[in-house]
Design an enzyme around this catalytic site. Structure first.
Site, PDB file in Angstrom:
ATOM      1  N   ASP A 274      -7.843   3.772   1.065  1.00  0.00           N
ATOM      2  CA  ASP A 274      -6.961   4.201   2.121  1.00  0.00           C
ATOM      3  C   ASP A 274      -7.899   4.582   3.496  1.00  0.00           C
ATOM      4  OD1 ASP A 274      -5.314   5.436   3.745  1.00  0.00           O
ATOM      5  OD2 ASP A 274      -4.217   6.736   2.181  1.00  0.00           O
TER       6      ASP A 274
ATOM      7  N   ARG B 217      -3.203  -0.604   5.384  1.00  0.00           N
ATOM      8  CA  ARG B 217      -3.946  -1.902   4.612  1.00  0.00           C
ATOM      9  C   ARG B 217      -2.720  -2.995   4.549  1.00  0.00           C
ATOM     10  NH1 ARG B 217      -5.000   2.248  -0.285  1.00  0.00           N
ATOM     11  NH2 ARG B 217      -3.136   2.820   0.671  1.00  0.00           N
TER      12      ARG B 217
ATOM     13  N   CYS C 105       0.961  -1.159  -0.048  1.00  0.00           N
ATOM     14  CA  CYS C 105      -0.185  -0.055  -0.039  1.00  0.00           C
ATOM     15  C   CYS C 105       0.832   1.307  -0.221  1.00  0.00           C
ATOM     16  CB  CYS C 105      -0.992  -0.124   1.146  1.00  0.00           C
ATOM     17  SG  CYS C 105      -0.393  -0.235   2.888  1.00  0.00           S
TER      18      CYS C 105
HETATM   19  P1  4NP Z   1      -1.851   2.803   4.316  1.00  0.00           P
HETATM   20  O1  4NP Z   1      -2.334   4.133   4.795  1.00  0.00           O
HETATM   21  O2  4NP Z   1      -1.288   3.198   2.699  1.00  0.00           O
HETATM   22  O3  4NP Z   1      -2.866   1.772   4.227  1.00  0.00           O
HETATM   23  O4  4NP Z   1      -0.576   2.420   5.153  1.00  0.00           O
HETATM   24  C1  4NP Z   1      -1.556   5.336   4.872  1.00  0.00           C
HETATM   25  C2  4NP Z   1      -0.698   5.617   5.909  1.00  0.00           C
HETATM   26  C3  4NP Z   1      -0.004   6.755   5.988  1.00  0.00           C
HETATM   27  C4  4NP Z   1       0.152   7.621   4.829  1.00  0.00           C
HETATM   28  C5  4NP Z   1      -0.890   7.395   3.934  1.00  0.00           C
HETATM   29  C6  4NP Z   1      -1.600   6.386   3.897  1.00  0.00           C
HETATM   30  N1  4NP Z   1       0.667   9.049   4.907  1.00  0.00           N
HETATM   31  O5  4NP Z   1       0.513   9.729   3.959  1.00  0.00           O
HETATM   32  O6  4NP Z   1       1.540   9.019   5.827  1.00  0.00           O
END
Ligand code: 4NP
Length: 173
Positions: free
Chosen positions: A142, A30, A24
């Protein structure tokens, strides 16, 4: 709903050992949840030894961190303990894994672009293509800026998709 089980996954059904990398953006919500769900389901089926499962992120800003505490709490309530440490995707991952599973379209496009060869580009698939229910979704969204519902939704999609992926890899599709 426009989903199809990727042929590259079906082709792995006869293989002794299968290596799956979930990806992700941050590798704190995720993909570590997908890793935990997949590992737990493989264990339940008595197939843990057949799988090598890991996760990584396209954004390295959370490297070294445990999954987001909200993701850990929601996962724990369903019996999954998430202890992965965030790490960025590496070019060598495309050789080290048989399937590179993207959570959303942006992840998918970036991974395809990052793959070093045409053969390794074929290993990149979308998680949503393994999800049998939830026709209203075209990706695993997300949850980072959402409330509890977003995290529950991610787990619902991942439980459905991982069960189907294990069936596919067992040759049952
Ligand atoms: P992930 O969620 O891609 O599901 O781990 C996110 C976690 C952090 C960020 C974006 C999405 N971020 O921009 O820090």
């Amino acid at each position: 709903m426009n989903r199809e089980i990727p042929q590259v996954a079906k082709d792995l059904s006869g293989k002794d050992k299968v290596r799956v990398l979930f990806v992700c953006l941050g590798n704190i919500c995720r993909s570590p949840a997908a890793e935990g769900v997949m590992r737990s389901m493989a264990e339940e089926r008595g197939e843990a030894g057949r799988y090598s499962i890991d996760s990584a992120g396209l954004y390295g800003g959370h490297a070294g961190e445990l999954p987001d505490s909200r993701m850990r709490v929601h996962a724990y309530q369903r019996g999954y303990r998430l202890d992965h440490r965030s790490r960025p995707v590496r070019v060598s991952d495309f050789d080290d894994f048989d399937l590179v599973v993207a959570m959303d379209h942006s992840n998918y496009d970036r991974l395809r672009g990052f793959a070093p060869t045409v053969e390794t580009e074929r290993k990149v698939v979308k998680m949503i293509d393994f999800v049998r229910g939830f026709p209203q979704f075209d990706c695993v969204p997300d949850p980072y800026y959402d409330g509890a519902e977003g995290f529950e939704n991610v787990l619902d999609l991942l439980e459905d998709g991982c069960a189907c992926m294990l069936d596919v890899l067992d040759g049952r599709h």
